[in-house]
Write an enzyme that holds these catalytic residues in place. Structure first.
Site, mmCIF file in Angstrom:
data_model
loop_
_atom_site.group_PDB
_atom_site.id
_atom_site.type_symbol
_atom_site.label_atom_id
_atom_site.label_comp_id
_atom_site.label_asym_id
_atom_site.label_seq_id
_atom_site.Cartn_x
_atom_site.Cartn_y
_atom_site.Cartn_z
ATOM 1 N N ASP A 10 0.895 -1.281 -0.100
ATOM 2 C CA ASP A 10 0.179 0.066 0.015
ATOM 3 C C ASP A 10 1.006 1.402 0.128
ATOM 4 O O ASP A 10 1.937 1.182 0.305
ATOM 5 C CB ASP A 10 -0.761 -0.028 1.389
ATOM 6 C CG ASP A 10 -1.824 1.201 1.386
ATOM 7 O OD1 ASP A 10 -2.253 1.671 0.236
ATOM 8 O OD2 ASP A 10 -1.937 1.557 2.418
ATOM 9 N N SER A 11 0.393 2.317 -0.174
ATOM 10 C CA SER A 11 1.012 3.707 -0.200
ATOM 11 C C SER A 11 1.604 4.062 1.029
ATOM 12 O O SER A 11 2.486 4.630 1.527
ATOM 13 C CB SER A 11 0.174 4.837 -0.713
ATOM 14 O OG SER A 11 -0.989 4.961 0.100
ATOM 15 N N TYR A 42 -0.347 8.390 -2.257
ATOM 16 C CA TYR A 42 -0.468 8.241 -3.829
ATOM 17 C C TYR A 42 -1.678 9.118 -4.320
ATOM 18 O O TYR A 42 -1.578 9.364 -5.632
ATOM 19 C CB TYR A 42 -0.476 6.694 -4.117
ATOM 20 C CG TYR A 42 0.736 5.841 -3.917
ATOM 21 C CD1 TYR A 42 1.830 6.205 -3.464
ATOM 22 C CD2 TYR A 42 0.594 4.597 -4.290
ATOM 23 C CE1 TYR A 42 2.972 5.557 -3.342
ATOM 24 C CE2 TYR A 42 1.601 3.628 -4.303
ATOM 25 C CZ TYR A 42 2.994 4.291 -3.608
ATOM 26 O OH TYR A 42 3.834 3.442 -3.582
ATOM 27 N N GLY A 43 -2.621 9.034 -3.397
ATOM 28 C CA GLY A 43 -3.930 9.684 -4.041
ATOM 29 C C GLY A 43 -4.007 10.772 -4.637
ATOM 30 O O GLY A 43 -4.846 11.288 -5.508
ATOM 31 N N CYS A 73 -4.309 -1.081 -2.119
ATOM 32 C CA CYS A 73 -4.237 0.474 -2.026
ATOM 33 C C CYS A 73 -5.452 0.925 -3.098
ATOM 34 O O CYS A 73 -5.249 0.498 -4.205
ATOM 35 C CB CYS A 73 -3.016 0.883 -2.556
ATOM 36 S SG CYS A 73 -2.701 2.698 -2.971
ATOM 37 N N THR A 75 -6.147 3.718 -4.590
ATOM 38 C CA THR A 75 -5.467 4.400 -5.613
ATOM 39 C C THR A 75 -4.788 3.451 -6.606
ATOM 40 O O THR A 75 -5.264 3.534 -8.007
ATOM 41 C CB THR A 75 -4.297 5.336 -5.193
ATOM 42 O OG1 THR A 75 -5.178 6.186 -4.223
ATOM 43 C CG2 THR A 75 -4.044 6.092 -6.217
ATOM 44 N N GLU A 152 -5.677 9.355 10.441
ATOM 45 C CA GLU A 152 -4.398 9.372 10.674
ATOM 46 C C GLU A 152 -3.981 10.168 11.992
ATOM 47 O O GLU A 152 -3.301 10.207 12.822
ATOM 48 C CB GLU A 152 -3.769 9.784 9.629
ATOM 49 C CG GLU A 152 -3.494 8.898 8.522
ATOM 50 C CD GLU A 152 -2.709 8.984 7.346
ATOM 51 O OE1 GLU A 152 -2.293 10.228 7.306
ATOM 52 O OE2 GLU A 152 -2.470 8.144 6.477
ATOM 53 N N CYS A 186 -11.340 3.050 -0.039
ATOM 54 C CA CYS A 186 -10.004 3.606 0.295
ATOM 55 C C CYS A 186 -9.850 2.957 1.817
ATOM 56 O O CYS A 186 -10.494 2.816 2.719
ATOM 57 C CB CYS A 186 -9.847 5.287 0.833
ATOM 58 S SG CYS A 186 -8.525 5.616 1.610
ATOM 59 N N THR A 187 -8.387 2.271 1.804
ATOM 60 C CA THR A 187 -8.039 1.697 3.039
ATOM 61 C C THR A 187 -8.418 2.135 4.416
ATOM 62 O O THR A 187 -8.526 1.489 5.313
ATOM 63 C CB THR A 187 -6.641 0.999 2.917
ATOM 64 O OG1 THR A 187 -5.684 2.277 2.745
ATOM 65 C CG2 THR A 187 -6.383 -0.018 1.713
ATOM 66 N N HIS A 188 -8.162 3.321 4.410
ATOM 67 C CA HIS A 188 -8.429 4.125 5.795
ATOM 68 C C HIS A 188 -9.938 4.058 6.271
ATOM 69 O O HIS A 188 -10.191 4.033 7.510
ATOM 70 C CB HIS A 188 -8.125 5.669 5.786
ATOM 71 C CG HIS A 188 -6.588 5.738 5.769
ATOM 72 N ND1 HIS A 188 -5.646 5.214 4.716
ATOM 73 C CD2 HIS A 188 -5.725 6.667 6.618
ATOM 74 C CE1 HIS A 188 -4.383 5.683 5.029
ATOM 75 N NE2 HIS A 188 -4.636 6.594 6.028
#
Lengths: 270, 270
Positions: A10-11, A42-43, A73, A75, A152, A186-188
């Site tokens: 992932d980024s 990366y986004g 990821c 993106t 984050e 999105c992974t978040h």
């Protein structure tokens, strides 16, 4: 049977939400995880840059003789062309196709929403894949870039007022459009699934691409007879491209359990 | 007199808030601006990485025969050791010392607040510099990482509820500690100066490091007799390390006027 590890990248560390689902579904598989923390996010990069980085990430994972690679990821999954992922010459999946298939199997009114980073949404990739599965589906998309820093920076409690206001701001349109299924592209985003769910209500099914992808990974390993014979619980080796003082804390949030090993640092630019 | 341009760099486009102040104070100076958009953000990188990137940025600007270099980046200004900036062998200033001097000249109760990215705050650099000027000053600091995405995603209107809630969350402590001066220690923060001011009230003086730095830059050029003789308004050449679809829009927000020229893209990793 094949005891080699699965490679996941992932980024950043958000891809650990996919690892979390992999561990739950495939508890005996070893994993090599690469988080490109030195080049995150990366986004907001150009497509050209994203493809270059993803190719370097895959090459790095292949140096560990992995049996399969997962682009955890949103993106990369949306931007990387299939001819490039095929050229890797290894079983490969992103999160885009598994999540789209899941959404298509869940929707009843064929009105599907997708949220993600700006790059994911601007690529139009989810819309294209969903319509290849259900041609008359209506797809509604919205970039939710603020969700990433919210997660984050720890604005993730279900009753967090700021997170709730941002979620209402971004998700209002999906209520108006009466979608019954929303892909958390999105992974978040699975980290604030409760907050998103509170805004949209129980009538909307939330698709966690990590879960969809873990199911597909298991299918691939079953079909190709490559499941691990290991009886021990999976071993995860972490690699990052820049040291983060808060690695353990952030990684633990995404993985949903305490991460005790430190990551090794590598520089893919050289 | 010296008609060569001034070199300005930042991890991204936020440094244009410093260029805005430079243009106001030194309207005839040409500027070469480098925004490291391919490697932004610096604020979450390791110190080692930040120093490496900053050195590459300075080397790139020196290839244009600039007469002075300004690190328009709170993170670089806080992290880069003086022995390295001296080794550049060119008139150089960050935003840290000018902003600290300004704050020290404005404070009456010697209670100074500093906000910035996590790297800036964790470095302790502002505290150290302020105490070297006023030894018995009390310095209160708080990292405000969410301010950056708020600005970059357009949550900047004075009455924006989300921005106001985030500002209240981060700034509450400064009200409690009765600071009378607050340094906006990240290039993005002047954009939401009104929102920050509304939370803290009129009794707190806000220090915009861009303005402080432009004053110092003018002083240096005057002292070294290097002001430009150009009678035309300043020419700005933009360079970035990754293409951004929204460059013009974002750059215009930070510069405070419409940016009409496109940036050239360079890759400092090669």
């Amino acid at each position: 049977l094949d005891n080699r590890p699965i490679g996941v990248f992932d980024s950043g560390l958000g891809g650990l939400t996919v690892v979390k689902q992999l561990k739950a579904l495939l508890p005996n598989e070893d994993i090599v995880y690469f988080g490109d923390t030195g080049r995150v996010p990366y986004g907001t990069r150009s497509n050209e840059t994203i493809i270059k980085y993803a190719t370097q990430d895959v090459n790095f994972l292949q140096s560990f003789d992995v049996k399969m690679i997962i682009a955890a990821c949103g993106t990369v999954s949306s931007v990387l062309p299939e001819e490039i992922s095929k050229s890797f010459n290894i079983d490969y999946t992103g999160v885009l196709l598994p999540a789209s298939q899941d959404a298509c199997s869940k929707t009843k009114n064929k009105r599907i929403g997708v949220i993600g980073t700006s790059a994911t949404i601007n690529s139009g990739a989810y819309e294209k894949v969903i319509k290849s599965i259900i041609p008359d589906a209506e797809v509604f998309t919205n970039a939710c870039p603020m969700f990433v820093p919210l997660v984050e920076n720890g604005f993730i409690e279900r009753d967090n007022k700021i997170a709730k206001l941002v979620a209402e701001d971004y998700l209002e349109m999906f209520k108006k459009e009466n979608v019954d299924t929303l892909i958390l592209g999105c992974t978040h985003f699975p980290i604030i699934k409760d907050i998103i769910g509170d805004v949209l209500g129980e009538s909307v099914t939330l698709i966690d691409p990590g879960f969809s992808t873990a199911k597909i990974a298991k299918d691939i390993l079953l079909k190709t007879n490559k499941l691990s014979e290991n009886q021990s619980t999976s071993d995860i080796n972490y690699f990052v491209s820049d040291t983060q003082s808060g690695f353990t804390k952030i990684a633990s949030i995404f993985l949903g359990e305490t991460v005790e090993t430190s990551p090794k640092t590598v520089d893919l630019n050289n």
